[in-house]
Design an enzyme around this catalytic site. Sequence first.
Site, PDB file in Angstrom:
ATOM      1  CG  HIS A   1       8.089  31.008  25.922  1.00  0.00           C
ATOM      2  ND1 HIS A   1       7.817  29.659  25.797  1.00  0.00           N
ATOM      3  CD2 HIS A   1       8.461  31.190  27.216  1.00  0.00           C
ATOM      4  CE1 HIS A   1       8.027  29.057  26.956  1.00  0.00           C
ATOM      5  NE2 HIS A   1       8.401  29.963  27.840  1.00  0.00           N
TER       6      HIS A   1
ATOM      7  CE  LYS B   1      11.389  24.418  34.579  1.00  0.00           C
ATOM      8  NZ  LYS B   1      10.746  25.437  33.749  1.00  0.00           N
TER       9      LYS B   1
ATOM     10  NE  ARG C   1       3.797  32.551  33.416  1.00  0.00           N
ATOM     11  CZ  ARG C   1       4.164  31.286  33.431  1.00  0.00           C
ATOM     12  NH1 ARG C   1       3.760  30.479  32.479  1.00  0.00           N
ATOM     13  NH2 ARG C   1       4.910  30.809  34.400  1.00  0.00           N
TER      14      ARG C   1
ATOM     15  CB  SER D   1       6.523  24.983  28.692  1.00  0.00           C
ATOM     16  OG  SER D   1       7.017  26.078  27.985  1.00  0.00           O
TER      17      SER D   1
HETATM   18  O1  PNS Z   1      12.140  28.582  31.649  1.00  0.00           O
HETATM   19  P1  PNS Z   1      12.722  28.302  33.002  1.00  0.00           P
HETATM   20  O2  PNS Z   1      12.946  26.828  33.168  1.00  0.00           O
HETATM   21  O3  PNS Z   1      11.917  28.898  34.109  1.00  0.00           O
HETATM   22  O4  PNS Z   1      14.181  29.004  33.028  1.00  0.00           O
HETATM   23  C1  PNS Z   1      15.012  28.893  34.155  1.00  0.00           C
HETATM   24  C2  PNS Z   1      16.423  29.408  33.844  1.00  0.00           C
HETATM   25  C3  PNS Z   1      16.995  28.716  32.634  1.00  0.00           C
HETATM   26  C4  PNS Z   1      16.377  30.901  33.598  1.00  0.00           C
HETATM   27  C5  PNS Z   1      17.302  29.141  35.104  1.00  0.00           C
HETATM   28  O5  PNS Z   1      17.133  27.815  35.512  1.00  0.00           O
HETATM   29  C6  PNS Z   1      18.785  29.383  34.863  1.00  0.00           C
HETATM   30  O6  PNS Z   1      19.206  30.493  34.685  1.00  0.00           O
HETATM   31  N1  PNS Z   1      19.577  28.292  34.836  1.00  0.00           N
HETATM   32  C7  PNS Z   1      21.004  28.355  34.565  1.00  0.00           C
HETATM   33  C8  PNS Z   1      21.813  27.989  35.799  1.00  0.00           C
HETATM   34  C9  PNS Z   1      21.950  29.188  36.719  1.00  0.00           C
HETATM   35  O7  PNS Z   1      22.476  30.218  36.365  1.00  0.00           O
HETATM   36  N2  PNS Z   1      21.412  29.019  37.942  1.00  0.00           N
HETATM   37  C10 PNS Z   1      21.385  30.048  38.929  1.00  0.00           C
HETATM   38  C11 PNS Z   1      20.232  31.009  38.677  1.00  0.00           C
HETATM   39  S1  PNS Z   1      19.973  31.920  40.097  1.00  0.00           S
END
Ligand code: PNS
Length: 164
Positions: free
Chosen positions: A19, A43, A93, A131
Amino acid sequence: MKNIKVIYPGTFDPLTNGHLDLIERGSKIVDELVVAILLNSDKGTPLFTVAERFEMISQSVKPFDNVSVMTFDGLLVDFARAQGAKAVLRGIRAITDYEYEFPMAMMNRKLAPDLETIFMMPTEQYTYVSSRLIKNVFELGGNVSELVPPLVMQRMRARLSQKS
Ligand code: PNS
């Protein structure tokens, strides 16, 4: 003069060197980079609270003048719009990340056609770091000290000693 603001969203539980590598790369090509921690992640039980993650990330991004940390809830596109951001930054990645990222990027584009998604690759050395894997290996006694910032390592050790 354009002021390009970009959101780097995620769960960051915990922040890894992957990150941080992406934050450094992103900060070099945009005017403002906002690391945005999702408040209500689905999660499961997190290792660190959002407040703890906020603090660890804030400390770790101190060397970068144009990087700030925020939290958000609800739709990422709404947060990005409220922030006046032009794009979302995500790390890729391996090809499996693409499969996870592509529908999200497309859905975000459907919801907010003006918001771009920028993908960047971390340094090769961290391409396998996530993570989830960090938590898993650490909880089983593995050494992950080269894969997370020193402060995160310290907090993970403290968390483990609290548990035992
Ligand atoms: O680090 P992560 O858990 O892969 O991040 C995922 C994240 C936070 C980018 C995604 O879950 C997100 O944007 N969540 C907010 C809710 C939202 O907008 N959902 C629709 C996305 S298509």
